[in-house]
Design an enzyme around this catalytic site. Sequence first.
Site, PDB file in Angstrom:
ATOM      1  N   ASP A  79      -7.553  -4.729  -5.101  1.00 31.60           N
ATOM      2  CA  ASP A  79      -6.537  -5.589  -4.495  1.00 31.60           C
ATOM      3  C   ASP A  79      -6.797  -7.056  -4.804  1.00 31.60           C
ATOM      4  O   ASP A  79      -7.906  -7.444  -5.193  1.00 31.60           O
ATOM      5  CB  ASP A  79      -6.477  -5.373  -2.989  1.00 31.60           C
ATOM      6  CG  ASP A  79      -7.806  -5.661  -2.298  1.00 31.60           C
ATOM      7  OD1 ASP A  79      -8.857  -5.273  -2.845  1.00 31.60           O
ATOM      8  OD2 ASP A  79      -7.802  -6.271  -1.206  1.00 31.60           O
ATOM      9  N   GLU A 146     -10.226  -4.837  -0.168  1.00 30.99           N
ATOM     10  CA  GLU A 146     -11.391  -5.691   0.055  1.00 30.99           C
ATOM     11  C   GLU A 146     -10.995  -6.991   0.755  1.00 30.99           C
ATOM     12  O   GLU A 146     -11.716  -7.501   1.605  1.00 30.99           O
ATOM     13  CB  GLU A 146     -12.068  -5.997  -1.290  1.00 30.99           C
ATOM     14  CG  GLU A 146     -13.422  -6.682  -1.175  1.00 30.99           C
ATOM     15  CD  GLU A 146     -13.352  -8.199  -1.211  1.00 30.99           C
ATOM     16  OE1 GLU A 146     -14.399  -8.847  -1.019  1.00 30.99           O
ATOM     17  OE2 GLU A 146     -12.241  -8.752  -1.425  1.00 30.99           O
TER      18      GLU A 146
END
Length: 487
Positions: A79, A146
């Site tokens: 991400d 994350e």
Amino acid sequence: MSQEIRNIEPKAVWNHFADLNAVPRPSKKEERIIQFMVDFGKKLNLDTFVDSVGNVIIKKPATLGMETRKTIVLQGHLDMVHQKNADTVFDFDKEGIKMSVDGDWVKAKGTTLGADNGLGVAAIMAVLSSTDIQHPEIEALFTIDEETGMTGAMGLEGGILKGEILLNLDTEEDDEIGIGCAGGVDVTATRTYKEEETPKNTTGFTIAVKGLNGGHSGMDIIKGLGNANKIMNRILFDGFTNFGLRIANINGGSLRNAIPRESFATVIIDTVSKEPFLFESTQLINTIKEEFLTLEANLEIEIKEVTSPEKVMDLGVQEGFIKAIYAALNGVYRMSPDVSGLVETSNNIARVIVKEGTIKIACLTRSSSESNKWDLANSLRSCFELAGFDVDFAGTYPGWLPNLNSEILVVLENLYKELFQENPNIAACHAGLECGILGQNYPKIDMISFGPTIKGAHSPDERAQISSTQKFWKLFMEVLKNIPEKK
């Protein structure tokens, strides 16, 4: 644009990075990038699977002659932080990142670049797809989410990975070897308020704070950059204290791990106080700009007259809210007593929303000390609860304690000295790497973090250095060749 990026050396890395950036990959909406990675692994005929939370694991056997070396885990997160300038028209859910080359740097056009952690992921992909890179057996771990909770790392079950060494490719200075990081906890304060009819004989105004640098709320917190939510609150506090300013709505900041760059508010003032309010506010704005002149040269604070809103916040709640924001710590709370120049504990007042009877204040508290993390979190909790807020702690994750006896640390340090004729910076950082979380279920794994130089992460000024990426790739290739033998 795409071809310009694809021609940069090392081409394998930049081509995979361009492919990644063509796929929208916001945190908590990683379905498309997960499928992209699965297709990538299966196309290479590599053992590829998705775990129960969405992490992608791709395994590749050792190359000839490397079978006796320890199995390594290559780890990065899929991400990226989505931030854009206010005047940039861009849909992160539908569009790929638009990139350009500016000298020695790759940038995005008005948005975050996604080099955090796209370059690390691209480097792993380049190794997985290679036919001529020497390496031991590889388990490539691509985690999700994350940036907004590290839920991918938290959800990774023990026993899935067999590797003895983990190389995290999420450090953002090419001379740094990461051996530790901060933990964190989300501190969220909420409460409701009664909306009141706007009094008569009032004038409406919008207030805009914008043009701040923003940046990573861990790595950049030590710089003393402006926080749009705190700056806005100074103006609101002054207007309320001296002229009875009333708040209709506020929309400040964005993501919990980004220093707020912008804040917008709609307020009213008794018409009779209009001119004195504008005069004093202008004086205060000039003072704030002078304070931040060195750090925030592009800071803009605008007050514009508008039609008065129909409703405003209850006066009693408003007073508590403004004073709580003023009192709540933002920035560095404590420097490390053990590591010179390292922030130990900090807080970022990341998001402030006042709208339709509801207030939400979102903070991210970081610390490499668990006790001080909770000390600061409880300090914030006390501040907000005194103002009538409900406070929730969520998303807590541990720090990563340095291991100065690490075998892989010795390998990287010696190779760095040999390749670049200088000593690396062996350091813990104030960012939240996934290593601390991964170490909970894999306590015996030997972990290290390194990567290319990336500036302005989590902001539209994010940029990746081309020469640094070449330096990182050179080191990475040598590390793969020099993984220790199995015992």
